[in-house]
Design a protein around this motif. Sequence first.
Motif, PDB file in Angstrom:
ATOM      1  N   GLU A  58       0.833  -1.212   0.000  1.00 17.68           N
ATOM      2  CA  GLU A  58       0.000   0.000   0.000  1.00 17.68           C
ATOM      3  C   GLU A  58       0.863   1.255   0.000  1.00 17.68           C
ATOM      4  O   GLU A  58       0.549   2.259   0.657  1.00 17.68           O
ATOM      5  N   ASP A  59       1.936   1.222  -0.770  1.00 14.45           N
ATOM      6  CA  ASP A  59       2.845   2.362  -0.887  1.00 14.45           C
ATOM      7  C   ASP A  59       2.390   3.215  -2.067  1.00 14.45           C
ATOM      8  O   ASP A  59       2.992   3.197  -3.141  1.00 14.45           O
ATOM      9  N   TRP A  60       1.340   3.989  -1.863  1.00  8.34           N
ATOM     10  CA  TRP A  60       0.745   4.756  -2.946  1.00  8.34           C
ATOM     11  C   TRP A  60       1.615   5.930  -3.345  1.00  8.34           C
ATOM     12  O   TRP A  60       1.532   6.385  -4.501  1.00  8.34           O
ATOM     13  N   VAL A  61       2.415   6.460  -2.441  1.00  9.37           N
ATOM     14  CA  VAL A  61       3.317   7.569  -2.784  1.00  9.37           C
ATOM     15  C   VAL A  61       4.298   7.134  -3.864  1.00  9.37           C
ATOM     16  O   VAL A  61       4.509   7.833  -4.863  1.00  9.37           O
ATOM     17  N   THR A  62       4.899   5.958  -3.683  1.00  6.08           N
ATOM     18  CA  THR A  62       5.860   5.459  -4.670  1.00  6.08           C
ATOM     19  C   THR A  62       5.166   5.115  -5.979  1.00  6.08           C
ATOM     20  O   THR A  62       5.680   5.421  -7.066  1.00  6.08           O
ATOM     21  N   VAL A  63       4.002   4.478  -5.902  1.00  7.98           N
ATOM     22  CA  VAL A  63       3.255   4.162  -7.124  1.00  7.98           C
ATOM     23  C   VAL A  63       2.976   5.441  -7.914  1.00  7.98           C
ATOM     24  O   VAL A  63       3.176   5.500  -9.133  1.00  7.98           O
ATOM     25  N   ALA A  64       2.533   6.489  -7.217  1.00  4.13           N
ATOM     26  CA  ALA A  64       2.209   7.750  -7.890  1.00  4.13           C
ATOM     27  C   ALA A  64       3.444   8.368  -8.539  1.00  4.13           C
ATOM     28  O   ALA A  64       3.365   8.916  -9.645  1.00  4.13           O
ATOM     29  N   ARG A  65       4.588   8.286  -7.870  1.00  2.79           N
ATOM     30  CA  ARG A  65       5.815   8.841  -8.453  1.00  2.79           C
ATOM     31  C   ARG A  65       6.119   8.207  -9.797  1.00  2.79           C
ATOM     32  O   ARG A  65       6.595   8.872 -10.723  1.00  2.79           O
ATOM     33  N   PHE A  66       5.848   6.917  -9.918  1.00  6.37           N
ATOM     34  CA  PHE A  66       6.166   6.236 -11.166  1.00  6.37           C
ATOM     35  C   PHE A  66       5.068   6.410 -12.208  1.00  6.37           C
ATOM     36  O   PHE A  66       5.365   6.466 -13.406  1.00  6.37           O
ATOM     37  N   SER A  68       0.328  -2.458 -15.352  1.00 11.27           N
ATOM     38  CA  SER A  68       0.368  -2.472 -13.886  1.00 11.27           C
ATOM     39  C   SER A  68      -1.004  -2.255 -13.258  1.00 11.27           C
ATOM     40  O   SER A  68      -1.207  -2.574 -12.080  1.00 11.27           O
ATOM     41  N   LEU A  69      -1.952  -1.705 -14.031  1.00  4.56           N
ATOM     42  CA  LEU A  69      -3.255  -1.352 -13.464  1.00  4.56           C
ATOM     43  C   LEU A  69      -4.026  -2.553 -12.940  1.00  4.56           C
ATOM     44  O   LEU A  69      -4.849  -2.410 -12.030  1.00  4.56           O
ATOM     45  N   GLU A  70      -3.760  -3.723 -13.489  1.00  3.55           N
ATOM     46  CA  GLU A  70      -4.507  -4.895 -13.037  1.00  3.55           C
ATOM     47  C   GLU A  70      -4.213  -5.236 -11.585  1.00  3.55           C
ATOM     48  O   GLU A  70      -4.997  -5.933 -10.938  1.00  3.55           O
ATOM     49  N   PHE A  71      -3.103  -4.734 -11.062  1.00  3.66           N
ATOM     50  CA  PHE A  71      -2.748  -5.027  -9.673  1.00  3.66           C
ATOM     51  C   PHE A  71      -3.231  -3.953  -8.705  1.00  3.66           C
ATOM     52  O   PHE A  71      -3.157  -4.128  -7.495  1.00  3.66           O
ATOM     53  N   ILE A  72      -3.703  -2.831  -9.239  1.00  2.00           N
ATOM     54  CA  ILE A  72      -4.072  -1.700  -8.390  1.00  2.00           C
ATOM     55  C   ILE A  72      -5.578  -1.710  -8.159  1.00  2.00           C
ATOM     56  O   ILE A  72      -6.360  -1.601  -9.115  1.00  2.00           O
ATOM     57  N   PRO A  73      -6.019  -1.836  -6.916  1.00  3.65           N
ATOM     58  CA  PRO A  73      -7.468  -1.846  -6.654  1.00  3.65           C
ATOM     59  C   PRO A  73      -8.091  -0.490  -6.924  1.00  3.65           C
ATOM     60  O   PRO A  73      -7.445   0.551  -6.768  1.00  3.65           O
ATOM     61  N   LEU A  89     -13.758   3.582 -14.661  1.00  7.52           N
ATOM     62  CA  LEU A  89     -13.645   5.038 -14.765  1.00  7.52           C
ATOM     63  C   LEU A  89     -14.139   5.747 -13.515  1.00  7.52           C
ATOM     64  O   LEU A  89     -13.621   6.806 -13.162  1.00  7.52           O
ATOM     65  N   GLY A  90     -15.113   5.204 -12.841  1.00  3.25           N
ATOM     66  CA  GLY A  90     -15.656   5.861 -11.652  1.00  3.25           C
ATOM     67  C   GLY A  90     -14.745   5.793 -10.451  1.00  3.25           C
ATOM     68  O   GLY A  90     -15.058   6.381  -9.404  1.00  3.25           O
ATOM     69  N   ALA A  91     -13.611   5.116 -10.561  1.00  4.10           N
ATOM     70  CA  ALA A  91     -12.728   4.964  -9.410  1.00  4.10           C
ATOM     71  C   ALA A  91     -12.008   6.249  -9.051  1.00  4.10           C
ATOM     72  O   ALA A  91     -11.585   6.438  -7.911  1.00  4.10           O
ATOM     73  N   ILE A  92     -11.880   7.167 -10.013  1.00  2.00           N
ATOM     74  CA  ILE A  92     -11.258   8.458  -9.757  1.00  2.00           C
ATOM     75  C   ILE A  92     -12.335   9.523  -9.767  1.00  2.00           C
ATOM     76  O   ILE A  92     -13.007   9.722 -10.782  1.00  2.00           O
ATOM     77  N   PRO A  93     -12.553  10.225  -8.647  1.00  2.00           N
ATOM     78  CA  PRO A  93     -13.634  11.202  -8.554  1.00  2.00           C
ATOM     79  C   PRO A  93     -13.495  12.289  -9.610  1.00  2.00           C
ATOM     80  O   PRO A  93     -12.396  12.646 -10.040  1.00  2.00           O
TER      81      PRO A  93
END
Length: 202
Positions: free
Chosen positions: A139-147, A159-164, A193-197
Motif C-alpha cells: 500500500e505504498d501509494w506515494v511510490t506508485v504515484a511517483r512512477f 500495472s493497473l490490473e494489480f491496483i485496486p 472510470l468511476g474509481a477516480i472522482p
Amino acid sequence: MTPHDAEILKLASALKVPPQRFGYLRQVPLEDLRRFREQVTGVLFDAHLGVLQRMAAASKLLPSPLLARMAQLVFGPLLSARIAGLVDPARGVDIARRLPPAFLADVAAELDPRRASGITAGLPERVVSAVAEELVRREDWVTVARFVDHLPGSTIVASLEFIPDAALSHIAALLDDPARIAYLVSLLPDDHLGAIPGDLAG
C-alpha cells in the motif's frame, strides 16, 4: 485527500518520518510547500554526489550479474537508488531485470524517477508489473504515484490490473503533474472510470 495533505505525505515519505510531524505545514501556501519538497529531494539526491559518480564510473568495470548481487548484499536499496540515476540506462536496465521484485520495490521507494527516467522507461513490462504488485501489497501509494508520473502508458496499463479501484483516487491525488490525472483516467477500462472522482479527473 487535500493537495496540502498530498504534499505533506510525499515530503514525509522522502524523509522517512510520520506525516503527522508536518501538520503545521498546512498553513504554508501550496506552491511554496511543493517547492520546498522538491528542494529537499534535490538535497537528498545530491549529497555525496562526487563519491556516487565515482562509484557509478567504477561499476562499468564489473559484469551486470555481479553488480546485481552487490546491490542486494553490499549497497542496499538507498545507495542503489542514488547510483541508478548516474549509470548508463541500458546498463541500469540490465542490472534491474536481474533483481527480485521485493528489492526493486525497496529501491523504487528511495528513487527519484526523474533522475533515472531512462532506466524506468526501459524496464520490461513484466518487471514493472511485478514491482507494482509488490508496492500495491505494501500500500505504498506515494511510490506508485511517483512512477505513474513518469512511466509510459503501456507500462501503466500493464500495472493497473494489480491496483485496486479503491487506491486509484489516492494515487491520482498524489501525482505531481495534474495533466497525468486525465492521462491516467484515459488509460482506465470503462468499468473502472468511476474509481477516480470527477473533482480530481477534471
